[in-house]
Write a protein that holds these residues in place. Sequence first.
Motif, short mmCIF file in Angstrom:
data_model
loop_
_atom_site.label_atom_id
_atom_site.label_comp_id
_atom_site.label_asym_id
_atom_site.label_seq_id
_atom_site.Cartn_x
_atom_site.Cartn_y
_atom_site.Cartn_z
N ASN A 8 -33.39 71.93 -67.02
CA ASN A 8 -33.85 72.57 -65.79
C ASN A 8 -32.66 72.84 -64.87
O ASN A 8 -31.70 72.07 -64.84
N PHE A 9 -32.74 73.92 -64.09
CA PHE A 9 -31.66 74.20 -63.14
C PHE A 9 -31.58 73.07 -62.12
O PHE A 9 -32.57 72.71 -61.48
N GLY A 10 -30.40 72.49 -61.98
CA GLY A 10 -30.21 71.37 -61.07
C GLY A 10 -30.52 70.02 -61.69
O GLY A 10 -30.43 69.00 -61.00
N ASP A 11 -30.87 69.99 -62.98
CA ASP A 11 -31.22 68.75 -63.66
C ASP A 11 -29.95 68.08 -64.20
O ASP A 11 -28.83 68.50 -63.93
N LEU B 241 -29.31 56.44 -52.44
CA LEU B 241 -30.34 56.61 -51.41
C LEU B 241 -29.95 57.62 -50.34
O LEU B 241 -30.54 57.64 -49.25
N GLU B 242 -28.97 58.48 -50.64
CA GLU B 242 -28.65 59.57 -49.72
C GLU B 242 -29.76 60.62 -49.74
O GLU B 242 -30.25 61.00 -50.80
N THR B 243 -30.12 61.09 -48.55
CA THR B 243 -30.98 62.27 -48.44
C THR B 243 -30.06 63.49 -48.42
O THR B 243 -29.18 63.59 -47.56
N ARG B 244 -30.25 64.40 -49.37
CA ARG B 244 -29.33 65.52 -49.57
C ARG B 244 -30.04 66.87 -49.48
O ARG B 244 -31.20 66.99 -49.86
N ASN B 245 -29.27 67.88 -49.04
CA ASN B 245 -29.77 69.25 -49.03
C ASN B 245 -29.41 70.02 -50.29
O ASN B 245 -29.93 71.12 -50.49
N ILE B 246 -28.53 69.48 -51.12
CA ILE B 246 -28.01 70.26 -52.23
C ILE B 246 -29.06 70.59 -53.28
O ILE B 246 -28.84 71.47 -54.11
N TYR B 247 -30.21 69.91 -53.23
CA TYR B 247 -31.25 70.16 -54.23
C TYR B 247 -32.17 71.31 -53.83
O TYR B 247 -32.99 71.75 -54.65
N GLN B 248 -32.05 71.79 -52.60
CA GLN B 248 -32.97 72.83 -52.13
C GLN B 248 -32.78 74.15 -52.86
O GLN B 248 -33.67 75.00 -52.83
N ARG B 249 -31.65 74.31 -53.54
CA ARG B 249 -31.41 75.55 -54.29
C ARG B 249 -32.28 75.64 -55.54
O ARG B 249 -32.40 76.70 -56.15
N SER B 250 -32.87 74.51 -55.96
CA SER B 250 -33.61 74.45 -57.22
C SER B 250 -35.09 74.22 -56.97
O SER B 250 -35.48 73.28 -56.28
N THR B 251 -35.93 75.04 -57.59
CA THR B 251 -37.38 74.85 -57.48
C THR B 251 -37.84 73.59 -58.20
O THR B 251 -38.96 73.12 -57.99
N TYR B 252 -36.97 73.03 -59.05
CA TYR B 252 -37.30 71.80 -59.75
C TYR B 252 -37.45 70.63 -58.77
O TYR B 252 -38.16 69.67 -59.04
N PHE B 253 -36.75 70.73 -57.63
CA PHE B 253 -36.80 69.67 -56.62
C PHE B 253 -37.49 70.11 -55.33
O PHE B 253 -38.16 69.31 -54.70
N LYS B 254 -37.33 71.35 -54.93
CA LYS B 254 -37.73 71.79 -53.60
C LYS B 254 -39.25 71.80 -53.45
O LYS B 254 -39.99 72.12 -54.37
N ASN B 255 -39.68 71.41 -52.24
CA ASN B 255 -41.10 71.41 -51.91
C ASN B 255 -41.20 71.66 -50.41
O ASN B 255 -40.40 71.17 -49.62
N SER B 256 -42.18 72.43 -50.02
CA SER B 256 -42.33 72.78 -48.60
C SER B 256 -42.76 71.59 -47.75
O SER B 256 -42.61 71.60 -46.53
N ASN B 257 -43.32 70.56 -48.38
CA ASN B 257 -43.76 69.37 -47.67
C ASN B 257 -42.61 68.36 -47.63
O ASN B 257 -42.17 67.88 -48.68
N PRO B 258 -42.10 68.01 -46.44
CA PRO B 258 -40.97 67.08 -46.37
C PRO B 258 -41.27 65.70 -46.92
O PRO B 258 -40.36 64.95 -47.27
N GLU B 259 -42.55 65.33 -47.01
CA GLU B 259 -42.91 64.02 -47.55
C GLU B 259 -42.81 63.99 -49.07
O GLU B 259 -42.60 62.93 -49.66
N THR B 260 -43.01 65.15 -49.71
CA THR B 260 -43.02 65.19 -51.17
C THR B 260 -41.81 65.90 -51.76
O THR B 260 -41.67 65.93 -53.00
N GLU B 261 -40.96 66.47 -50.92
CA GLU B 261 -39.75 67.10 -51.44
C GLU B 261 -38.83 66.05 -52.04
O GLU B 261 -38.57 65.01 -51.44
N ARG B 262 -38.33 66.28 -53.23
CA ARG B 262 -37.45 65.33 -53.91
C ARG B 262 -36.01 65.58 -53.46
O ARG B 262 -35.35 66.50 -53.95
N ASN C 76 -24.17 71.04 -67.15
CA ASN C 76 -24.60 69.81 -66.46
C ASN C 76 -25.60 70.04 -65.34
O ASN C 76 -25.74 69.21 -64.44
N GLY C 77 -26.32 71.18 -65.39
CA GLY C 77 -27.26 71.47 -64.32
C GLY C 77 -26.68 72.31 -63.21
O GLY C 77 -27.30 72.50 -62.17
#
Length: 235
Positions: free
Chosen positions: A133-136, A80-101, A188-189
């Motif tokens: 997927n990149f980051g998967d 349940l950590e909120t992490r920034n390391i996924y922002q490098r990948s479009t597979y996770f990143k979203n401009s909306n903080p509510e829907t960003e994975r 490994n992604g």
Amino acid sequence: MRKTTRMIPKAFSQLLNEINKRSLHVLHPSIPKSDYVCLDLSVTNETLNSVDVSSSEKLEAYINNHIDVNSAKVAFGGYLETRNIYQRSTYFKNSNPETERNIHLGLDLWLATDAPIYAPLNSVVHSFKNNTNFGDYGPTMILKHKIQGMSFYTLYGHLSITSIENLTIGQEFKQGEQIATLGDASVNGDYPPHLHFQIIKDLQDYVGDYPGVCSKQDLDCFRDNCPDPNLLLKL
């Protein structure tokens, strides 16, 4: 993204606590718990501000240094950590903080490439897949367990390619039997070598995959469906 159905997790959590009266391991049982050190990769860890977490090599150097300075062998954490390391990948990143994975649903165990991984319980192979997927996850295995009439699943992500090459659906593994080895960043992604270990009550229609990171708006559903892996491992 498909959402899990809301469920009452009390009986399931009780089952996991009952199971853990035995000694459970996904890494080699010769590694004592004193050789595990907690690792914080959350957005609140200010030391990560000076680390290029988009680089698997630089993140690996940071993690290995953390292990070394704590005289440990394995770094663990992340549920349940909120992490920034996924922002490098479009597979996770979203401009909306509510829907960003960016909320991690499993427990990560960071150690060397090719480290062996073991079945914590008697199990059968439900499915496997190379999620490219990149980051998967990269190579991924899902095991099914049935105890006291209740079925649930455990997911193992970031494995080596050889770990899934000779698998078959329905293949049985006994508790403590080696099931896989860890992959490196090339498969490994693009992460430092580690195991993503996740408990899943309702797998829905997923095959060889299941979300290991969720958005803030989906958190309640996923938290119910994916309880803390430390209920089993007690690290």
